[in-house]
Scaffold this motif. Structure first.
Motif, short mmCIF file in Angstrom:
data_model
loop_
_atom_site.label_atom_id
_atom_site.label_comp_id
_atom_site.label_asym_id
_atom_site.label_seq_id
_atom_site.Cartn_x
_atom_site.Cartn_y
_atom_site.Cartn_z
N UNK A 171 0.86 -1.19 0.00
CA UNK A 171 0.00 0.00 0.00
C UNK A 171 0.89 1.24 0.00
N UNK A 172 0.34 2.38 -0.39
CA UNK A 172 1.11 3.63 -0.40
C UNK A 172 0.21 4.76 -0.87
N UNK A 173 0.74 5.99 -0.80
CA UNK A 173 0.20 7.07 -1.62
C UNK A 173 1.30 7.42 -2.62
N UNK A 174 1.02 8.31 -3.55
CA UNK A 174 1.96 8.51 -4.66
C UNK A 174 3.32 9.03 -4.20
N UNK A 175 3.40 9.65 -3.02
CA UNK A 175 4.67 10.21 -2.56
C UNK A 175 5.67 9.13 -2.16
N UNK A 176 5.23 7.88 -2.04
CA UNK A 176 6.12 6.77 -1.65
C UNK A 176 6.53 5.90 -2.84
N UNK A 177 6.14 6.28 -4.04
CA UNK A 177 6.35 5.39 -5.18
C UNK A 177 7.77 5.40 -5.73
#
Length: 495
Positions: A171-177
């Protein structure tokens, strides 16, 4: 050994008799040799008597002879006899000599060693060993509590059989990609990724997917399936079809969206909590393989984990045959900033010894990731050894608050979706359930996870401390009583 030798010799004698009877009958039918048949029958009765006597005497002989004592001395046997375990002899050569005189073709006696040849071990395939049915990915939109989910929104090219590989679910939000490519380089297999994208974060998330697919490693398009979810109160203004978003190409001369510091994150603007367990469960349930590794996107696996794990499954090592439900726990480590990722356990242990690597969360929450037999794991010589179960741990006693990350299956309990990342303790309730269900945590050797370089330290965060207090109250007053009703209790298990 003596008993086994007795039975082998008996079998050899019986088979020799069958062969000799066959040829004797053949001669008799052709030449009218009734005398010869009678002679063979007499020899057969003599041998049967000898074997009966041997059966009675063998028990007494085992009490006399030790395993190291020589039971048979062929050099001292008189000519024309065959040795039998226990010192008895029969006139086996008499029959052969008679057959030779009557010009019967000589027949080689069955060698004793042939009776000792074992059947080759049956090697089962992974398809036979892993009980699962293939299922196809399907794009769909569905509600999940207070959230809308775009399942399989952008799909990976690789569609595996359920038994042939493992899926890393995260899982993540885009800032962790920025973590996705280094993870894939070590994992080299399917990834099921749930992205939290409320409001205007949805557009930035789509741009990040375009960047990764158009400008990054081809491992992304081959292996990663993206799911997107957001609260029903924070819908994006427009949601294109998943198969259409890649028609708009990202300009690869621009920096990746996660580096654009001028863009405010919608989640932060609206002070939304990060629903970590909603993302974990979406990613887990969407995986199409039987075995899954639910983990965090900043945790990178040791290289070769997939083929090494499947080789262990195919070997069916003894711990895998235990009747208890089981998961395969991984040791986790943090690295100093700018350190290279260890390629194997030997390199990892060397880094731990020189202080450039430490056990995960050692400076934040040591009890949360204190793996049973951790010191012994580091000291064990694992060079040139296959991936295997090192130790079977339980979530009790000193490890009652352990938050293991493990390879498991779809049958394992899910995570409670009422818990957030900011409130902490988000995996504790699942850990309690595993404990009550008497799971074995089979800790793997020669496999591990390492966090993105940069060692975490404990920092005071008053706002998060308040949320943690509320989470603890939610767990103790509502969730824990529910779990006791649903799963019961077990001595030593705690949240």
């Amino acid at each position: 050994m003596l008993t086994r030798r007795n039975w082998v010799l008996r079998l050899s004698i019986v088979l020799n008799l069958v062969v000799l009877f066959y040829f004797g009958t053949h001669i008799a039918s052709r030449n009218g040799g009734s005398d010869f048949i009678e002679e063979l029958q007499a020899e057969g009765r003599s041998l049967a008597l000898e074997m009966a006597e041997e059966t009675e005497d063998s028990r007494k002989l085992r009490d006399v002879l030790s395993p190291s004592s020589p039971s048979v001395h062929t050099a001292s046997q008189p000519q024309g006899t065959t040795s039998v375990s226990g010192g008895k002899s029969v006139r086996a050569s008499t029959t052969v000599a008679t057959s030779t005189e009557r010009k019967v073709p000589s027949v080689a006696l069955l060698p004793v060693s042939s009776a000792l040849k074992a059947e080759p071990p049956i090697e089962h395939t992974l398809q036979e060993l892993i009980p699962c049915n293939d299922r196809k990915r399907e794009s769909r939109t569905a509600q999940r509590g207070d959230y809308w989910v775009l399942y399989n929104y952008v799909q990976a090219e690789y569609q595996p059989h359920c038994w042939e590989t493992l899926t890393y679910t995260t899982h993540a939000d885009y800032t962790f990609l920025d973590n996705l490519e280094p993870l894939l380089e070590r994992w080299q297999g399917p990834v099921s990724l749930a992205l939290y994208a409320p409001g205007t974060d949805f557009i930035l998330t789509l741009n990040t997917i375009r960047y990764l697919r158009n400008c990054g490693s081809n491992l992304v398009s081959r292996f990663v399936t993206f799911h997107i979810y957001f609260p029903s109160k924070h819908l994006p203004k427009q949601i294109p079809k998943g198969n259409k978003i890649l028609e708009e190409h990202f300009n690869c001369s621009n920096p990746p969206p996660w580096l654009n510091s001028t863009l405010a994150v919608y989640k932060s603007q609206k002070k939304l909590l990060y629903p970590v367990n909603v993302g974990r469960n979406i990613a887990r349930e969407s995986a199409v393989t039987y075995y899954i590794l639910p983990s965090d996107i900043e945790l990178y696996p040791s290289p070769g984990l997939i083929p090494d794990f499947l080789a262990m499954i195919q070997r069916q090592d003894p711990p895998l045959l235990h009747k208890n439900p089981k998961v395969f726990a991984l040791s986790i480590f943090e690295l100093e900033t700018n350190m290279s990722l260890p390629a194997n356990k030997k390199e990892l242990v060397s880094m731990v010894k020189n202080g450039s690597a430490i056990p995960f969360h050692k400076k934040v929450c040591p009890n949360c990731h204190n793996v049973p037999k951790a010191r012994e794991w580091l000291n064990a010589d694992s060079s040139n050894k296959a991936l295997q179960v090192f130790h079977i741990g339980k979530r009790t006693g000193y490890f009652v608050h352990w938050e293991p990350i493990f390879i498991g299956t779809h049958q394992d309990p899910l995570y409670d979706e009422r818990l957030s990342w900011e409130g902490k303790s988000d995996k504790m309730t699942q850990g309690y359930t595993l404990c009550v269900l008497d799971y074995e945590f089979q800790i793997l050797d020669n496999a591990f996870l390492v966090h993105k370089p940069g060692i975490k330290t404990l920092k005071k965060d008053p706002a998060r401390a308040v949320l943690a207090g509320k989470t603890n109250a939610l767990i103790s007053k509502i969730i824990f009583p529910e779990l006791k009703v649903l799963y019961g209790t077990r001595k030593g298990c705690a949240v």
